[in-house]
Design a protein around this motif. Sequence first.
Motif, mmCIF file in Angstrom:
data_model
loop_
_atom_site.group_PDB
_atom_site.id
_atom_site.type_symbol
_atom_site.label_atom_id
_atom_site.label_comp_id
_atom_site.label_asym_id
_atom_site.label_seq_id
_atom_site.Cartn_x
_atom_site.Cartn_y
_atom_site.Cartn_z
ATOM 1 N N MET A 1 0.828 -1.199 0.000
ATOM 2 C CA MET A 1 0.000 0.000 0.000
ATOM 3 C C MET A 1 0.860 1.246 0.000
ATOM 4 N N LEU A 34 2.936 -2.329 -11.068
ATOM 5 C CA LEU A 34 2.489 -2.139 -9.685
ATOM 6 C C LEU A 34 0.979 -1.935 -9.625
ATOM 7 N N SER A 37 -0.993 -5.092 -10.292
ATOM 8 C CA SER A 37 -0.782 -6.179 -9.320
ATOM 9 C C SER A 37 -1.426 -5.875 -7.969
ATOM 10 N N ASP A 38 -1.811 -4.640 -7.742
ATOM 11 C CA ASP A 38 -2.360 -4.254 -6.436
ATOM 12 C C ASP A 38 -3.657 -3.473 -6.631
ATOM 13 N N THR A 39 -4.631 -4.083 -7.341
ATOM 14 C CA THR A 39 -5.863 -3.370 -7.694
ATOM 15 C C THR A 39 -6.798 -3.153 -6.506
ATOM 16 N N CYS A 41 -6.333 -1.768 -3.672
ATOM 17 C CA CYS A 41 -6.215 -0.469 -3.014
ATOM 18 C C CYS A 41 -6.433 0.708 -3.965
#
Length: 424
Positions: A1, A34, A37-39, A41
């Motif tokens: 995050m 990035l 890969s971090d949807t 948040c």
Amino acid sequence: MGTVEVLVAQIQGLSSTAGDISRLHTILKQSEELLHSDTACLPSALAQLDASKHSLGYLYILEAYTSVPISQEQYSSTALTISRFLSSCNPEQIRLAPEKFVSVCKRLKDQVVLLEAPIRGVAPLLTAIRKLQISSEHLTTIHPEFLLLCLLAKCYKTGRSILDNDILEVDQPRDLFLYCYYGGMICIGLKLFPKALELLHNAVSSPMSSMNAIAVEAYKKYILLSLIYNGQFSISLPKYTSSVAQRNLKIFCQPYIELANSYSTGNVDELDTVFQTNREKFENDNNLGLVKQAVSSLYKRNIQRLTQTYLTLSLQDIANSVKLNSPKEAEMHVLRMIQDGEIFATINQKDGMVSFLEDSEQYKSCKMVEHIDSSIQRMMKLAKKLTAMDESISYDPLYLAKAGRERQRFDYDDFDSVPQKFNI
């Protein structure tokens, strides 16, 4: 995050000047992995950004967020988020990443279609077109998506608003074919048959290296519309039509060619036989309504032919000549044609006689003069643009290189001007 938070801070700090935005664009390109890969948040990241001030960063995050499958319950809220972004985003910033912007627009289209509410995407996509366009002559990839939603939502007049511009710049060839095809269908819905014929003709005659389904479907509708509006159809295509289209279109549209051939005979029974024989094919092509209009229009064409031969004719004679069931039915056809300006005639109700008249248009009214003047001005404007494009191409390095290669292959200096045996 933490990494996404850093990216959000960079977006907030680098969205003011052109230099900062250029640096931010480089950072965003490097951060794509990035973001995808971090949807999870990303919604909170979007909430921290102002779509009007941080449009480029917002676009990258929104594109990544909408790239993953979402539940049906999220369709409505996601469509609303995209719509608000399209309404408030900065045109200069989103033009730096046109592929991302188009991708987001297409996802909005997909979601409103799945929601069975295509009208929700009409206004946002029209706004998106205006923001992405460099000029009104630029055809974007969003144009066909917008026109499709207008068709599904039956917002024909809204779709018509983008069809009057002369297109001189196209992003992808497929966009032009779809633009002409969907645009033609919208104009058919509005009964603007001359404009519909123009658009469908462009879809058929545009350059193509291989046959495509869009051109085939456009050609089918072009045949039917030519019969309805012009009362005739010419099977020969313009010389500038690609050889692929010249060879193959007739093969894929054989039932429609047969219909046009039987139409040209003026024989209602023969036309109806061809119609009934191919009815299932017309229905599968979703062209049954247009085919019925074409068949019905033959009665009008046959009545028009009578005006070239007779000055007066009874309604009974008209009904017999064009094979209508009764004089009353003939009267309804004649009245409708008079109202539409297709013939000039008067009906004597007392004795059932029709008197055919000459066209009363003298081509000197203010409205007609304005129409002619606007057409001349448009042609002059187009001529100037074509001259400018021709000059631009003549200086283009790629064109000059290709022209040079062709000249080497077919250099006239390599050939004798007179055959050797005739030399003196």
